[in-house]
Design a protein around this motif. Structure first.
Motif, PDB file in Angstrom:
ATOM      1  N   ALA A 117       1.691 -10.200 -14.090  1.00 11.70           N
ATOM      2  CA  ALA A 117       1.718  -9.824 -12.697  1.00 11.70           C
ATOM      3  C   ALA A 117       0.943  -8.696 -11.879  1.00 11.70           C
ATOM      4  CB  ALA A 117       3.199  -9.702 -12.140  1.00 11.70           C
ATOM      5  N   HIS A 118       0.163  -8.859 -10.925  1.00  9.66           N
ATOM      6  CA  HIS A 118      -0.514  -8.032 -10.301  1.00  9.66           C
ATOM      7  C   HIS A 118       0.326  -7.521  -8.956  1.00  9.66           C
ATOM      8  CE1 HIS A 118      -4.386  -9.479 -12.571  1.00  9.66           C
ATOM      9  NE2 HIS A 118      -3.644  -8.323 -12.836  1.00  9.66           N
ATOM     10  N   ILE A 119       0.933  -6.461  -9.116  1.00  9.61           N
ATOM     11  CA  ILE A 119       2.400  -6.224  -8.188  1.00  9.61           C
ATOM     12  C   ILE A 119       1.973  -5.049  -7.318  1.00  9.61           C
ATOM     13  CG2 ILE A 119       4.468  -5.638  -7.830  1.00  9.61           C
ATOM     14  CD1 ILE A 119       5.419  -7.487  -9.912  1.00  9.61           C
ATOM     15  N   PRO A 120       1.837  -5.274  -5.977  1.00  5.48           N
ATOM     16  CA  PRO A 120       1.660  -4.010  -4.999  1.00  5.48           C
ATOM     17  C   PRO A 120       2.349  -2.761  -5.544  1.00  5.48           C
ATOM     18  CG  PRO A 120       2.191  -6.013  -3.973  1.00  5.48           C
ATOM     19  CD  PRO A 120       2.494  -6.317  -5.301  1.00  5.48           C
ATOM     20  N   HIS A 121       1.481  -1.617  -5.537  1.00  5.64           N
ATOM     21  CA  HIS A 121       2.281  -0.500  -6.101  1.00  5.64           C
ATOM     22  C   HIS A 121       2.927   0.424  -4.998  1.00  5.64           C
ATOM     23  CE1 HIS A 121      -0.979   2.149  -4.519  1.00  5.64           C
ATOM     24  NE2 HIS A 121      -0.015   3.250  -4.661  1.00  5.64           N
ATOM     25  N   ASN A 122       2.622   0.168  -3.575  1.00  3.02           N
ATOM     26  CA  ASN A 122       2.929   0.871  -2.572  1.00  3.02           C
ATOM     27  C   ASN A 122       3.266   0.209  -1.128  1.00  3.02           C
ATOM     28  OD1 ASN A 122       3.802   2.895  -0.540  1.00  3.02           O
ATOM     29  ND2 ASN A 122       2.591   4.367  -1.688  1.00  3.02           N
ATOM     30  N   LEU A 123       4.249  -0.531  -1.111  1.00  6.14           N
ATOM     31  CA  LEU A 123       4.246  -1.434   0.183  1.00  6.14           C
ATOM     32  C   LEU A 123       4.410  -0.551   1.340  1.00  6.14           C
ATOM     33  CD1 LEU A 123       5.838  -4.920  -0.837  1.00  6.14           C
ATOM     34  CD2 LEU A 123       3.648  -4.293  -0.117  1.00  6.14           C
ATOM     35  N   PRO A 124       5.274   0.634   1.118  1.00 10.91           N
ATOM     36  CA  PRO A 124       5.293   1.408   2.579  1.00 10.91           C
ATOM     37  C   PRO A 124       3.689   1.543   3.152  1.00 10.91           C
ATOM     38  CG  PRO A 124       6.788   1.954   1.069  1.00 10.91           C
ATOM     39  CD  PRO A 124       6.078   0.877   0.421  1.00 10.91           C
ATOM     40  N   MET A 125       2.662   1.859   1.959  1.00  9.90           N
ATOM     41  CA  MET A 125       1.448   2.274   2.594  1.00  9.90           C
ATOM     42  C   MET A 125       1.068   0.868   3.332  1.00  9.90           C
ATOM     43  SD  MET A 125      -1.663   3.326   0.194  1.00  9.90           S
ATOM     44  CE  MET A 125      -0.911   4.965  -0.439  1.00  9.90           C
ATOM     45  N   THR A 126       1.053  -0.128   2.746  1.00 13.89           N
ATOM     46  CA  THR A 126       0.615  -1.281   3.319  1.00 13.89           C
ATOM     47  C   THR A 126       1.177  -1.595   4.799  1.00 13.89           C
ATOM     48  OG1 THR A 126       0.177  -2.447   1.114  1.00 13.89           O
ATOM     49  CG2 THR A 126       0.705  -3.895   2.847  1.00 13.89           C
ATOM     50  N   ILE A 127       2.607  -1.443   4.563  1.00 15.71           N
ATOM     51  CA  ILE A 127       3.335  -1.575   6.108  1.00 15.71           C
ATOM     52  C   ILE A 127       2.534  -0.727   7.184  1.00 15.71           C
ATOM     53  CG2 ILE A 127       5.317  -1.285   7.219  1.00 15.71           C
ATOM     54  CD1 ILE A 127       6.597  -2.543   4.450  1.00 15.71           C
ATOM     55  N   LEU A 128       2.443   0.657   6.763  1.00 19.57           N
ATOM     56  CA  LEU A 128       1.805   1.571   7.765  1.00 19.57           C
ATOM     57  C   LEU A 128       0.343   1.066   8.152  1.00 19.57           C
ATOM     58  CD1 LEU A 128       1.764   4.362   9.345  1.00 19.57           C
ATOM     59  CD2 LEU A 128       1.040   5.430   7.303  1.00 19.57           C
ATOM     60  N   GLY A 129      -0.379   0.731   7.210  1.00 22.16           N
ATOM     61  CA  GLY A 129      -1.732   0.062   7.336  1.00 22.16           C
ATOM     62  C   GLY A 129      -1.742  -0.832   8.269  1.00 22.16           C
ATOM     63  N   ALA A 130      -0.789  -1.868   8.400  1.00 22.27           N
ATOM     64  CA  ALA A 130      -0.846  -2.900   9.207  1.00 22.27           C
ATOM     65  C   ALA A 130      -0.235  -2.501  10.492  1.00 22.27           C
ATOM     66  CB  ALA A 130       0.481  -3.963   8.719  1.00 22.27           C
ATOM     67  N   GLY A 131       0.505  -1.691  10.552  1.00 25.00           N
ATOM     68  CA  GLY A 131       0.776  -1.084  12.008  1.00 25.00           C
ATOM     69  C   GLY A 131      -0.214  -0.454  12.624  1.00 25.00           C
ATOM     70  N   ILE A 132      -1.122   0.275  11.784  1.00 17.53           N
ATOM     71  CA  ILE A 132      -2.077   0.892  12.448  1.00 17.53           C
ATOM     72  C   ILE A 132      -3.288  -0.267  12.854  1.00 17.53           C
ATOM     73  CG2 ILE A 132      -4.336   2.128  12.120  1.00 17.53           C
ATOM     74  CD1 ILE A 132      -2.577   3.985  10.122  1.00 17.53           C
ATOM     75  N   LEU A 133      -3.494  -1.226  11.983  1.00 18.44           N
ATOM     76  CA  LEU A 133      -4.163  -2.339  12.330  1.00 18.44           C
ATOM     77  C   LEU A 133      -3.824  -3.186  13.515  1.00 18.44           C
ATOM     78  CD1 LEU A 133      -5.104  -4.112   9.059  1.00 18.44           C
ATOM     79  CD2 LEU A 133      -6.634  -3.175  10.490  1.00 18.44           C
ATOM     80  N   TRP A 134      -2.548  -3.439  13.969  1.00 17.71           N
ATOM     81  CA  TRP A 134      -2.094  -3.889  14.997  1.00 17.71           C
ATOM     82  C   TRP A 134      -2.334  -3.184  16.483  1.00 17.71           C
ATOM     83  CZ3 TRP A 134       3.555  -6.593  14.875  1.00 17.71           C
ATOM     84  CH2 TRP A 134       3.882  -7.136  16.166  1.00 17.71           C
ATOM     85  N   PHE A 135      -2.072  -1.834  16.029  1.00 22.82           N
ATOM     86  CA  PHE A 135      -2.450  -0.816  17.230  1.00 22.82           C
ATOM     87  C   PHE A 135      -3.821  -0.831  17.476  1.00 22.82           C
ATOM     88  CE2 PHE A 135      -3.564   3.771  18.081  1.00 22.82           C
ATOM     89  CZ  PHE A 135      -2.796   3.981  19.221  1.00 22.82           C
ATOM     90  N   GLY A 136      -4.758  -0.551  16.542  1.00 22.70           N
ATOM     91  CA  GLY A 136      -6.347  -0.532  16.678  1.00 22.70           C
ATOM     92  C   GLY A 136      -6.697  -1.960  17.187  1.00 22.70           C
ATOM     93  N   TRP A 137      -6.036  -2.719  16.950  1.00 23.45           N
ATOM     94  CA  TRP A 137      -6.374  -4.431  17.345  1.00 23.45           C
ATOM     95  C   TRP A 137      -6.599  -4.547  19.004  1.00 23.45           C
ATOM     96  CZ3 TRP A 137      -6.215  -6.864  12.450  1.00 23.45           C
ATOM     97  CH2 TRP A 137      -7.144  -8.368  12.503  1.00 23.45           C
ATOM     98  N   PHE A 138      -5.807  -3.538  19.594  1.00 28.22           N
ATOM     99  CA  PHE A 138      -5.727  -3.634  20.964  1.00 28.22           C
ATOM    100  C   PHE A 138      -7.026  -3.129  21.626  1.00 28.22           C
ATOM    101  CE2 PHE A 138      -1.071  -2.971  20.580  1.00 28.22           C
ATOM    102  CZ  PHE A 138      -0.716  -4.198  21.130  1.00 28.22           C
ATOM    103  N   GLY A 139      -7.635  -2.302  20.775  1.00 29.21           N
ATOM    104  CA  GLY A 139      -9.008  -1.681  21.268  1.00 29.21           C
ATOM    105  C   GLY A 139     -10.041  -3.091  21.059  1.00 29.21           C
TER     106      GLY A 139
END
Lengths: 112, 401
Positions: B191-213
């Motif tokens: 299994a190649h399991i994600p090591h830090n999903l909180p980091m991924t969730i923060l990254g997705a939030g930043i993507l969503w925010f930036g996507w408005f631009g």
């Protein structure tokens, strides 16, 4: 003297600690460990794919106590750690040749 | 020149710039701890590499005077003539420098998206060579074809903010990349399991925010179309998150955090080509479709056996394709009309642009990967792969424990 190693469920740590203290154990060392026995891990899901995670988080408690109280200590810890489900853990009892308190140099049962 | 438009586009450029570190976190959390820095680096360093290339040659290849519908001329080499004053015939209300820097941020994030496919096994030096060559040989022509006066835009293909130029293009390269470099060690066995999903969730939030631009800014003016694009972007992301979670809950019995953020990104990808052309209602439909379809798509890689490590093809490729086709169905803004607005030809044009984008970007990227693999070698040794890229490629470790 005996060394007793308890591998238990992490959420049972507090209860087992209280039980050991009540049974006359004066100190202990604990470690967060991972492993498996009959419980054989659990499944995790990432983007729809299921992965088997074999190693389950457990806590290992190590204590050293006098021969006389060893059976009572083992029984007290078992009573505190049991849930009745697969994965409750194991208890190992090992002989100990000697012990020493570093500060005073006392040896044997006086050191524990 | 219009002050409001200029300010809006400059702020949008800053938002899009922020998406690249956001993507770095999104990807970084999904890899194993021993590869976290290498994965972050593969996105972050492109802010350096691509920006410099963009100033030297990228902008002029994409937005220089059109040559035969396929590429820009070298009249803006080293950004010559790209300043505060608009040249004659320039129809935008912002300075050329504002347009250039906004487009620069798109050029940065597109090759960064590819890195999810070859994550956890690519050497750093060939990665840099690939990214630089790919920008010049694949991204710049694509941007020219669609937005720079090239044949795809002239044909009437609608791509508001980069469904083809950014998402399909990077996903086609991602597919080529993971086919050439091969699967990670232990793929399908361990299994190649994600090591830090909180980091991924923060990254997705930043993507969503930036996507408005990314999407609203693509109106290139602070106007009604920008406002609509802002709204459709948000609602597609929201619907995508809900839809993915609903499908996986039914399929696997649990709603996961990685599912929620993956669905949001799928919705954002799908709405990108359509953002300024469709209604809020259509954006909800597209978001729901993207969440469900992309969930299904990422499961297919296990069937086909290619190791697209972080699902660039399943989310950006399938989501981008879905969005491009849905644009041909739902477009209804001024002269831009799709199937439901009585213009079935648009759907055909979209289909042609989808096929052309996939074929061109896949073939070019495949050849590039093959050539670099034969000369420099793409992949770390098996021993180094087991030790992790952070120590081998960068002589650092992400966490001291």
């Amino acid at each position: 003297m005996k060394k007793i190693e308890f591998i238990i469920r992490p959420f049972k740590l507090d209860e087992v600690k209280e039980a050991l203290t009540a049974a006359g154990v004066h100190g202990m060392t604990i470690t967060e460990v991972k492993g498996f026995g009959r419980q054989r891990g659990h499944k995790e899901i990432y983007r729809g794919a299921e992965y088997q995670v074999d190693f389950v988080a457990k806590v290992k408690i190590e204590v050293v106590c006098e021969d006389a109280i060893t059976p009572a200590v083992v029984e007290a810890a078992r009573a505190a750690a049991i849930t009745g489900q697969v994965g409750d853990g194991k208890i190992f009892v090992l002989p100990v040749d000697d012990a020493m308190r570093i500060r005073t140099g006392e040896t044997g049962e006086a050191a524990i | 020149m219009d002050a409001a438009d200029t300010g809006f586009v400059l702020m949008s450029a800053a938002l899009v710039m922020f998406m690249t570190p956001g993507l770095a976190l999104f990807y970084g959390g999904m890899v194993r701890a021993k590869n976290v820095l290498a994965t972050l680096m593969q996105s972050f360093i492109l802010l350096g590499l691509v920006s410099v290339l963009w100033a030297v040659v990228g902008y002029t290849l994409a937005f220089g005077t059109d040559v035969g519908g396929v590429i820009g001329a070298l009249n803006h080499l080293l950004l010559a003539g790209v300043g505060g004053d608009a040249p004659e015939g320039w129809t935008l209300t912002i300075p050329p420098a504002a347009f250039m820097i906004f487009q620069c941020m798109f050029a940065v994030i597109t090759p960064a998206l590819i890195t999810g496919a070859f994550a956890e096994r690519m050497r750093f030096a060939p990665f840099l060579v690939f990214s630089g060559l790919w920008l010049v040989l694949v991204y710049c022509p694509m941007a020219h074809w669609v937005w720079g006066g090239g044949w795809m835009g002239a044909m009437g293909a609608l791509d508001f903010a980069g469904g083809a130029v950014v998402h399909m293009c990077s996903a086609a390269a991602a597919l080529a990349g993971c086919l050439v470099i091969g699967p990670r060690r232990g793929f399908g066995k361990e299994a190649h399991i994600p090591h830090n999903l909180p980091m991924t969730i923060l990254g997705a939030g930043i993507l969503w925010f930036g996507w408005f631009g990314f999407n609203a800014g693509s109106a290139l003016a602070a106007n009604a179309q920008a406002a609509m694009a802002f709204a459709t972007t948000h609602f597609a992301a929201a619907a995508g998150a809900l839809s993915w979670v609903a499908v996986e809950w039914r399929h696997r019995g649990r709603a996961t955090t990685l599912g929620a953020v993956s669905g949001a990104v799928a919705g954002l990808v799908a709405i990108t080509p359509a953002a300024g052309y469709v209604s809020v209602g259509a954006s909800l439909v597209m978001g729901i479709a993207a969440g469900a379809v992309c969930y299904w798509a990422v499961l297919q890689k296990n069937r086909f056996g290619y190791d697209d490590a972080l699902d660039v093809v399943g989310i950006h490729g399938v989501g981008g394709t879905l969005g491009a086709l849905a644009t041909g169905v739902f477009a209804d803004f001024g002269e831009f009309r799709g199937l439901l607005a009585g213009n079935p030809t648009q759907l055909w044009i979209q289909l042609v642009s989808v096929v052309a984008t996939w074929v061109f970007c896949f073939l070019m990227s495949y050849v590039l990967f093959k050539v670099i693999d034969a000369t420099l070698g793409l992949r770390v040794s098996p021993e180094d792969e087991t030790r992790g890229l952070d120590v081998n490629e960068h002589r650092e470790t992400g966490y001291q424990w």
